[in-house]
Write a protein that holds these residues in place. Structure first.
Motif, PDB file in Angstrom:
ATOM      1  N   VAL A 180       0.752  -1.099  -0.048  1.00 31.63           N
ATOM      2  CA  VAL A 180      -0.041   0.054  -0.060  1.00 31.63           C
ATOM      3  C   VAL A 180       0.846   1.174  -0.014  1.00 31.63           C
ATOM      4  O   VAL A 180       1.749   1.488   0.810  1.00 31.63           O
ATOM      5  CB  VAL A 180      -0.912   0.038   1.140  1.00 31.63           C
ATOM      6  CG1 VAL A 180      -1.827   1.267   1.353  1.00 31.63           C
ATOM      7  CG2 VAL A 180      -1.876  -1.257   1.250  1.00 31.63           C
ATOM      8  N   LYS A 181       0.692   2.303  -1.133  1.00 30.18           N
ATOM      9  CA  LYS A 181       1.555   3.309  -1.061  1.00 30.18           C
ATOM     10  C   LYS A 181       0.823   4.513  -0.087  1.00 30.18           C
ATOM     11  O   LYS A 181      -0.215   4.886  -0.544  1.00 30.18           O
ATOM     12  CB  LYS A 181       1.485   3.845  -2.423  1.00 30.18           C
ATOM     13  CG  LYS A 181       2.392   2.718  -3.240  1.00 30.18           C
ATOM     14  CD  LYS A 181       2.544   3.068  -4.609  1.00 30.18           C
ATOM     15  CE  LYS A 181       3.194   1.959  -5.270  1.00 30.18           C
ATOM     16  NZ  LYS A 181       3.350   2.016  -6.893  1.00 30.18           N
ATOM     17  N   TYR A 182       1.560   4.960   0.945  1.00 29.34           N
ATOM     18  CA  TYR A 182       0.829   5.793   2.008  1.00 29.34           C
ATOM     19  C   TYR A 182       1.739   7.060   1.847  1.00 29.34           C
ATOM     20  O   TYR A 182       2.860   7.138   2.114  1.00 29.34           O
ATOM     21  CB  TYR A 182       0.996   4.753   3.079  1.00 29.34           C
ATOM     22  CG  TYR A 182       0.643   5.903   4.465  1.00 29.34           C
ATOM     23  CD1 TYR A 182      -0.285   6.845   4.283  1.00 29.34           C
ATOM     24  CD2 TYR A 182       1.047   5.502   5.676  1.00 29.34           C
ATOM     25  CE1 TYR A 182      -0.562   7.583   5.564  1.00 29.34           C
ATOM     26  CE2 TYR A 182       0.754   5.918   6.763  1.00 29.34           C
ATOM     27  CZ  TYR A 182      -0.220   7.290   6.750  1.00 29.34           C
ATOM     28  OH  TYR A 182      -0.567   7.728   8.002  1.00 29.34           O
ATOM     29  N   VAL A 183       1.180   8.358   1.853  1.00 28.43           N
ATOM     30  CA  VAL A 183       1.692   9.563   1.653  1.00 28.43           C
ATOM     31  C   VAL A 183       0.954  10.281   3.065  1.00 28.43           C
ATOM     32  O   VAL A 183      -0.062  10.414   3.050  1.00 28.43           O
ATOM     33  CB  VAL A 183       1.462  10.367   0.402  1.00 28.43           C
ATOM     34  CG1 VAL A 183       2.173  11.894   0.670  1.00 28.43           C
ATOM     35  CG2 VAL A 183       2.006   9.556  -0.647  1.00 28.43           C
ATOM     36  N   ASN A 184       1.864  10.840   3.775  1.00 27.63           N
ATOM     37  CA  ASN A 184       1.537  11.741   4.830  1.00 27.63           C
ATOM     38  C   ASN A 184       1.813  13.048   4.515  1.00 27.63           C
ATOM     39  O   ASN A 184       3.020  13.283   4.277  1.00 27.63           O
ATOM     40  CB  ASN A 184       2.235  11.301   6.020  1.00 27.63           C
ATOM     41  CG  ASN A 184       1.774  11.991   7.356  1.00 27.63           C
ATOM     42  OD1 ASN A 184       0.563  12.282   7.527  1.00 27.63           O
ATOM     43  ND2 ASN A 184       2.637  12.487   8.240  1.00 27.63           N
ATOM     44  N   SER A 192       3.180  -0.521  11.451  1.00 29.52           N
ATOM     45  CA  SER A 192       2.325  -1.539  11.758  1.00 29.52           C
ATOM     46  C   SER A 192       1.550  -2.410  10.587  1.00 29.52           C
ATOM     47  O   SER A 192       1.255  -3.626  10.738  1.00 29.52           O
ATOM     48  CB  SER A 192       1.456  -1.138  12.739  1.00 29.52           C
ATOM     49  OG  SER A 192       0.514  -0.485  12.265  1.00 29.52           O
ATOM     50  N   LYS A 193       1.319  -1.850   9.592  1.00 27.09           N
ATOM     51  CA  LYS A 193       0.679  -2.587   8.539  1.00 27.09           C
ATOM     52  C   LYS A 193       1.502  -2.808   7.274  1.00 27.09           C
ATOM     53  O   LYS A 193       0.915  -3.402   6.448  1.00 27.09           O
ATOM     54  CB  LYS A 193      -0.274  -1.284   7.954  1.00 27.09           C
ATOM     55  CG  LYS A 193      -1.580  -0.882   8.972  1.00 27.09           C
ATOM     56  CD  LYS A 193      -2.536  -1.925   9.206  1.00 27.09           C
ATOM     57  CE  LYS A 193      -3.518  -1.311   9.903  1.00 27.09           C
ATOM     58  NZ  LYS A 193      -4.394  -2.592  10.159  1.00 27.09           N
ATOM     59  N   GLY A 194       2.665  -2.459   7.140  1.00 34.30           N
ATOM     60  CA  GLY A 194       3.641  -2.828   6.242  1.00 34.30           C
ATOM     61  C   GLY A 194       3.496  -2.126   4.992  1.00 34.30           C
ATOM     62  O   GLY A 194       3.731  -2.351   3.945  1.00 34.30           O
ATOM     63  N   TYR A 195       2.905  -0.814   5.290  1.00 30.52           N
ATOM     64  CA  TYR A 195       2.823   0.178   4.079  1.00 30.52           C
ATOM     65  C   TYR A 195       4.322   0.874   3.660  1.00 30.52           C
ATOM     66  O   TYR A 195       4.900   1.023   4.593  1.00 30.52           O
ATOM     67  CB  TYR A 195       1.858   1.374   4.684  1.00 30.52           C
ATOM     68  CG  TYR A 195       0.277   0.943   4.752  1.00 30.52           C
ATOM     69  CD1 TYR A 195      -0.084  -0.453   4.623  1.00 30.52           C
ATOM     70  CD2 TYR A 195      -0.431   1.832   5.221  1.00 30.52           C
ATOM     71  CE1 TYR A 195      -1.388  -0.764   4.654  1.00 30.52           C
ATOM     72  CE2 TYR A 195      -1.820   1.343   5.402  1.00 30.52           C
ATOM     73  CZ  TYR A 195      -2.241   0.056   5.355  1.00 30.52           C
ATOM     74  OH  TYR A 195      -3.596  -0.034   5.319  1.00 30.52           O
ATOM     75  N   ALA A 196       4.075   1.276   2.577  1.00 31.21           N
ATOM     76  CA  ALA A 196       5.288   1.909   1.980  1.00 31.21           C
ATOM     77  C   ALA A 196       4.981   3.263   2.098  1.00 31.21           C
ATOM     78  O   ALA A 196       4.159   4.027   1.424  1.00 31.21           O
ATOM     79  CB  ALA A 196       5.598   1.703   0.453  1.00 31.21           C
TER      80      ALA A 196
END
Length: 189
Positions: A37-41, A76-80
């Motif tokens: 999952v590609k996650y941007v903060n 915790s979720k293994g997101y990128a």
């Protein structure tokens, strides 16, 4: 029971945090290691976790914590995770450089971004700091009695948020949607 504005804001903030956690948690955690999952903060010091050490190596002025909520969720979720949050950011920094050599935050969002989290707006027009200083001083001057901030400033701070910050946030959210139309977006106040 009648709730004060502070209680309503506190409840809204708590609800926003739970919503953000729920949106992120509802994103499939079954993505393979080849396609995480590609996650941007994005965001300001609340997103960056400024004040919580240790800091990342990401541009020193940003004071971005390795323990901010995006890092904890991603681990915790293994997101990128791509975390471009930065202390003192304003909504204008979504589309322009906050510091020399620092790309606009929206540059991190791409069409294949799956999740975006955002906390932004408190630094716009210096509203947050101005309100804290003005209302804090008024409270001290009256020994905490009455409603000195409301008496002295009325709806000044709310008016600034409604006329300037809110439209900038709506534009920022629309820009995120345009860049990553399939992303789940969670905002926290």
């Amino acid at each position: 029971m009648r709730r004060t504005p502070l209680v309503r804001r506190s409840l809204a903030t708590a609800a926003s945090a739970l919503l953000a956690a729920g949106v992120v948690a509802s994103t499939s955690s079954t993505a393979s290691a080849a396609d995480p999952v590609k996650y941007v903060n994005l965001g300001d010091s609340y997103s960056a976790g400024s004040g919580v050490t240790p800091y990342t190596d990401f541009y020193g002025l940003c004071m971005q914590s390795t323990q901010n909520w995006s890092h904890v969720i991603a681990a915790s979720k293994g997101y990128a995770l791509t975390d471009v949050s930065c202390g003192a950011a304003q909504t204008k920094d979504l589309t322009s450089s906050q510091y020399s050599g620092l790309a606009p935050q929206l540059d991190a969002v791409t069409a294949d971004t799956d999740v975006v989290t955002l906390t932004m707006g408190g630094n716009d027009n210096n509203t947050f700091v101005s309100a804290v200083l003005a209302c804090g001083s008024a409270g001290i001057a009256t020994g905490g009695f009455g409603s000195p901030c409301k008496t002295l400033y009325g709806s000044t701070f709310t008016d600034e948020i409604n006329s300037s910050t809110y439209p900038a946030l709506v534009k920022g959210l629309n820009d995120i949607k345009a860049k990553a139309p399939g992303a789940k977006v969670a905002i926290s106040g």
